[in-house]
Design an enzyme around this catalytic site. Sequence first.
Site, PDB file in Angstrom:
ATOM      1  N   ASP A  37       0.908  -1.250  -0.187  1.00 19.95           N
ATOM      2  CA  ASP A  37      -0.019   0.038   0.043  1.00 19.95           C
ATOM      3  C   ASP A  37       0.953   1.126   0.073  1.00 19.95           C
ATOM      4  O   ASP A  37       1.916   1.189   0.368  1.00 19.95           O
ATOM      5  CB  ASP A  37      -0.657   0.119   1.138  1.00 19.95           C
ATOM      6  CG  ASP A  37      -2.004  -0.386   1.378  1.00 19.95           C
ATOM      7  OD1 ASP A  37      -2.586  -0.947   0.141  1.00 19.95           O
ATOM      8  OD2 ASP A  37      -2.799  -0.597   2.172  1.00 19.95           O
ATOM      9  N   LYS A  59      -3.545   3.151  -2.875  1.00 21.23           N
ATOM     10  CA  LYS A  59      -4.682   4.045  -2.908  1.00 21.23           C
ATOM     11  C   LYS A  59      -4.347   5.349  -2.312  1.00 21.23           C
ATOM     12  O   LYS A  59      -3.984   5.290  -1.063  1.00 21.23           O
ATOM     13  CB  LYS A  59      -5.789   3.481  -2.137  1.00 21.23           C
ATOM     14  CG  LYS A  59      -6.200   2.121  -2.559  1.00 21.23           C
ATOM     15  CD  LYS A  59      -7.162   1.426  -1.714  1.00 21.23           C
ATOM     16  CE  LYS A  59      -7.320  -0.102  -1.689  1.00 21.23           C
ATOM     17  NZ  LYS A  59      -8.197  -0.805  -0.525  1.00 21.23           N
ATOM     18  N   MET A 174      -8.929   8.877   8.687  1.00 20.85           N
ATOM     19  CA  MET A 174      -9.349   9.412   7.170  1.00 20.85           C
ATOM     20  C   MET A 174     -10.400  10.715   7.389  1.00 20.85           C
ATOM     21  O   MET A 174     -11.265  10.801   6.812  1.00 20.85           O
ATOM     22  CB  MET A 174      -9.989   8.607   6.608  1.00 20.85           C
ATOM     23  CG  MET A 174      -9.086   7.142   6.116  1.00 20.85           C
ATOM     24  SD  MET A 174      -9.930   6.050   5.111  1.00 20.85           S
ATOM     25  CE  MET A 174     -10.538   4.910   6.326  1.00 20.85           C
TER      26      MET A 174
END
Length: 247
Positions: A37, A59, A174
């Site tokens: 990642d 991502k 997030m």
Amino acid sequence: MAGPGRVYIVGAGPGDPELITVKGLRLLRSADAVVYDRLVPGELLGEAKRGARLVYAGKAPGRHAMSQDEINRLLEGLAREGLVVVRLHGGDPLTFGRGEEECAYLLSRGIPCEVVPGIPSYVAASAEHLLPLGSRGYSRVYTVATGTLAGGTPLPRERLEAAMRASDSLVVLMAASRAAEILGLAAETLGPQAPAAIVESASTPKSKLTLGPAGELAATAKPRPPALIYIGGAVRWRLDTLPTGRS
Ligand code: SAH
């Protein structure tokens, strides 16, 4: 045909390359293929054995190098070549990492899969900056929330507000792009003096702690991702207890 390989879904930890588990590092060193990642510490990739295939499946917020479906199929394809595959996630794979979806996909296709936990970002940030989420008298109930849902939609304000009311401490992942909104909501829900903090890039050389009352931070904070928002008792403990708590 090669027998089915095996996939290990491994937590790489939050940023400091030393914060991977002994088991995770051992598997990483022996893997034939490593799928990693964006938030995986770069130094760890140097631990892969010579000749191992390294595949980036990162991502970025709102941008996917590979869709989840593509990642699932990639892992399946590598395992069907008979390879031992390590799928490295930033932090812990089952903490807003979708490691569980990858494992379920593989298991449903007869491919052995095992999850190896990692230290989540908020656990590392709490240790580094002394923001204790489980702390006598200050933080008996804590909630870890995501600020963003699949497809980038925000976690509804009502959910965040309910979590603020029900918990002594709340940590939101997030949420860098909605930091002002979430801190403003904390100020409305808990009062403008509610203790709050932002931790950016925990456990890396760029790590940064910003402390302040929620009302003030809401007006000033512009965190750079990856970042965490803390509200409540974990921050209050620091302010009350450390001589430098307020700096
Ligand atoms: N599996 C990861 C979380 C993935 S979601 C974990 O266990 O932590 C990505 C979010 O994690 C980022 O938006 C940010 O909120 C948080 N994050 C990841 N690494 C971080 C770090 N080093 N410092 C602060 N926040 C981090």
